[in-house]
Design an enzyme around this catalytic site. Structure first.
Site, PDB file in Angstrom:
ATOM      1  N   GLY A  29     -44.769 -86.301  22.054  1.00 58.06           N
ATOM      2  CA  GLY A  29     -44.024 -85.284  22.767  1.00 58.06           C
ATOM      3  C   GLY A  29     -43.251 -84.349  21.862  1.00 58.06           C
ATOM      4  N   ASP A  62     -40.898 -99.380  15.133  1.00 56.08           N
ATOM      5  CA  ASP A  62     -41.147 -98.104  14.453  1.00 56.08           C
ATOM      6  C   ASP A  62     -39.898 -97.615  13.733  1.00 56.08           C
ATOM      7  OD1 ASP A  62     -42.789 -96.045  13.648  1.00 56.08           O
ATOM      8  OD2 ASP A  62     -42.511 -94.830  15.447  1.00 56.08           O
TER       9      ASP A  62
END
Length: 770
Positions: A499, A610
């Protein structure tokens, strides 16, 4: 031709029978289960068993003595793996592999055999063996001892026995016995160099050759043998009864070596035939960090330094931690907040940073009080060595004149006038609280009455007047509202794999709005994960989710706005504005606090998956972890999971690629890579750099082990001890073996200087191993 083939087959069968004559044949396709009657494979005499035995709340696989209480474990497979549940299965597969299959279907190899096996046997010697089709030994447990040697077994040069954690937990403990290549048999604490200052037992056979081995015979004879079969030292004399008596040699969890015997006829108790020492205080590290050993009725007992308590009561090896909060310190003012308490007649590891000669004990105390870096001092005969905590390897020795002088915080007294002031303040606080409570109840009543009118008014004016209370849960927005907030998504401030992030304004508050560009399966999954994970977290070092949008096919997330962008921008894109060393270390500690919250303090344990500089956001006052789209939530009873690879190349832990279970240690690895980037102000991979410097972890490792760490910070002047400590923390975090990596709590303690940082292992992928 047929007769020759038949003859060769008969020869092979005879060879196989000869090789397995002392063991029962275990064929391909055999299996064991903890819940079934067949939970182990027995040796022919039934004395030894290979299979499942209980540990903690689950089961592990190993070799143990069958039918001799209490259960005596000889060897443990994958001893630092978590126990499996009752639904696990041990399989000798049809393709010749010996594997442990968990109830979730995850497979773990039990042996390190590189070829397919044809059969297996649990021998009467206590050795578990895999054979090939010709009857040759492919693998045997005797070659990979854990904490025990059996008769006819050898400890070869370079091998070591490592104690268990306790009598019932056979994971790696605190002590090791190493058969060194110089001919010496020496005991050390774990995670220490093979050097004399750390040893506490030696065979004194240095120079006896590089292939000396330790042997145990069936008559209890324990001895060192060289390559010419010459006994260079008898550790025990041997000559003990061999018929119906078994012997085992073990390094016990308390650090002592003992030779045990058991009479199979009498079926009594295990007897100690020989012990490496009668002083149970000898093993270094028995009492952990900041603890020391005393003798209590001929037995060892551990105590904590003044101002410290046990981290885990009953578990001495976990050490001790402060029971007071350290006051801020300025040179010359420390004595106002601290006192010195002495522990006399002690011996410690001397890791001093400053030495004062020709002083008395009071002078040593005062010198430590006036030095903010001094947390303890060792005083001995006019010499005062200042120390930083933790202290280790402590023990009481009446003949030792050394005194440990410990800096302890002073409890501030409260006088009578202060008590009166406190009482008045309590009354005032109570009055204000009651008044505030009344106003709140009135406000709630007004809100309930006017609720519909206010919402109608807002819809009519088509404006967003969103009050984002500090502890408010994420709010559901419409797409039209977020179009207004972002001025039709005009100002882009970031972009990721799923995104784009836009700048927006709600009232007078800046926000960041992330719009998922692709409503694919992975995009939808990331969106749902982000809302679920961050919606349940609340921590000063985690970015706050203000709201979200699920309007039709639109998926948007609304975050608090972080004015300084990402850590990646700060570290890599603006060399002139890179933070100084102290600022970078505070950034690292803030990130560690956020990850620690996810791992241990959040209601549901979360693996972020992450951790990288691009996902660390910054403003003028704070560092916050963001982007939880790949995070993994664990159930209340779950400590590891199996999932496809998540994360970013360069930060992904090795276990992702090995199809191994994923734990919070995957985040620790990513943090370690990022910590190296924070230390060096460069990316983990720079292809424009010289070949030896291109991969950051390899270059850091090379510089560290070659004593050239000054290269890593360029022209910036950094205290060498602080730089070395930070690098050691990072190297521990990126260990290939997840079990070697510290927890984030331990990482934070090491970064704060509250915990000892041992010498790290060399990563197996590093050029340091060349």
């Amino acid at each position: 031709m047929a007769s020759i083939t038949c003859f060769l087959f008969l020869l092979a069968s005879a060879a196989l029978a000869k090789a397995q004559e002392t063991g029962l044949n275990i064929t391909l396709g055999s299996s064991l289960s903890p819940s079934a009657n067949s939970s182990s494979w027995l040796s022919p005499s039934g004395l030894y068993a290979f299979g499942f035995y209980p540990q903690g709340q689950g089961y592990v696989v190993g070799v143990f003595l069958a039918g001799i209480p209490p259960r005596t474990v000889i060897w443990t497979a994958n001893r630092d793996n978590l126990p499996v549940s009752v639904g696990a299965t041990l399989l000798f597969t049809n393709d010749g592999r010996l594997i442990l299959r968990s109830s979730q279907g995850q497979e773990t190899s039990i042996t390190s055999a590189t070829k397919s096996a044809y059969s297996a046997s649990m021998l009467d010697s206590g050795n578990f063996v895999l054979y090939d089709a010709k009857g040759s030994v492919l693998w045997e447990s005797f070659d990979y001892p854990t904490d025990t040697l059996l008769p006819t077994q050898r400890l070869l040069a370079g091998q070591q026995l490592i104690s268990s954690i306790s009598a019932t937990n056979h994971s790696t403990g605190l002590f090791r016995l190493k058969m060194q290549h110089d001919g010496n048999l020496i005991q050390y604490p774990v995670n220490t160099p093979d050097t004399a200052p750390y040893s506490y037992f030696t065979s004194w056979t240095y120079g006896a050759g590089d292939n000396v081995s330790l042997h145990l015979d069936v008559d209890g004879h324990l001895f060192l043998l060289n390559t010419t079969d010459y006994v260079i030292r008898n550790i025990t004399s041997g000559g003990l009864p061999a018929n119906s008596t078994i012997y085992i040699f073990r390094i016990d969890f308390d650090g002592l070596m003992r030779l045990y015997s058991y009479d199979l006829n009498q079926k009594g108790n295990w007897l100690v035939v020989w012990s490496s020492t009668i002083d149970e205080r000898d093993p270094k590290g028995l009492c952990g960090l900041n603890g020391f050993c005393v003798k209590n009725d001929q037995q060892a007992n551990c105590q904590c330094l003044p101002g410290f308590d046990f981290v885990e009561p009953g578990n001495w090896g976990a050490g001790c931690e402060r029971n007071f909060s350290a006051e801020s310190c300025k040179t010359g003012e420390a004595s106002a907040n601290y006192i010195i308490q002495a522990v006399d007649n002690t011996r410690w590891e001397d890791d001093s940073y400053s030495l004062i000669s020709s002083t008395d004990k009071d002078g040593c105390k005062q010198a430590c009080l006036e030095d903010c870096n001094c947390e303890a001092a060792l005083y001995n005969g006019g010499n005062c060595s200042k120390q930083r905590l933790p202290l280790r390897y402590g023990r009481i020795l009446i003949t030792n004149p050394t005194s440990a002088l410990i800096k302890v915080g002073i409890a501030k007294p409260v006088n009578a006038s202060q008590n009166k002031e406190i009482t008045r303040m309590d009354i005032l606080f109570l009055s204000v609280s009651l008044l505030a409570f009344g106003f709140i109840m009135m406000a709630i009543s007004l809100v309930i009455i006017c609720k519909n009118k206010v919402w109608t008014y807002r819809r009519i004016h088509n404006k967003i007047e969103v009050g984002l209370a500090k502890d408010q849960a994420p709010r559901l927005f419409t797409y039209a509202e977020l179009e207004l907030v972002t001025d039709s998504f005009r100002e882009q401030i970031g972009r990721g794999a799923f995104g784009t992030v836009y700048k927006g304004v709600i009232g007078e508050k800046m926000v960041a709005v992330k719009r998922l560009d692709k409503l694919l399966a992975e995009g939808e999954r990331e969106f749902q994960t982000e809302v679920e994970v961050i919606g349940r977290t609340h921590h000063r070092n985690l970015v706050r989710l203000l709201g979200y949008c699920t309007d039709g096919t639109n998926r948007l997330l609304v975050y608090e706005y972080m004015s300084n962008g990402s850590l990646a921008n700060v570290l890599f894109h603006s060399p002139e504005s890179q933070p100084l060393w102290d600022e970078r270390m505070e950034i690292a500690r803030d990130i560690a606090r956020g990850v620690l919250y996810l791992h241990e303090e959040c209601e549901t344990q979360i693996i972020h998956c992450d951790i990288k500089p691009q996902n660390i956001l910054m403003d003028e006052n704070r560092v916050k972890i963001s982007d939880f789209g790949l995070a993994k939530l664990l159930n209340a009873d779950q400590t590891r999971t199996f999932t496809g690879i998540r994360g970013t190349r360069g930060y992904v832990a090795p276990e992702w690629h090995r199809n191994q279970p994923i734990t919070v240690k995957a985040d620790v690895y990513s943090f370690g890579i990022m910590l190296l980037e924070i230390i060096c102000c460069r990316k983990s991979m720079e292809l424009d750099f010289p070949e030896r410097e291109a991969i950051l972890e390899e270059w850091v490792c090379e510089c560290f082990w070659n004593g050239e760490i000054g290269k890593l910070t360029g022209d910036e002047k950094v205290d060498e001890d602080e730089l070395k400590a930070a690098i050691k923390v990072a190297l521990w975090c990126i260990s290939d073996d997840p079990t070697l990596r510290p927890t984030m709590k331990r990482v934070l303690l090491m970064l704060e200087g509250s915990a000892q940082i041992p010498m790290p292992p060399i990563p197996s992928s590093s050029i340091c191993t060349d």
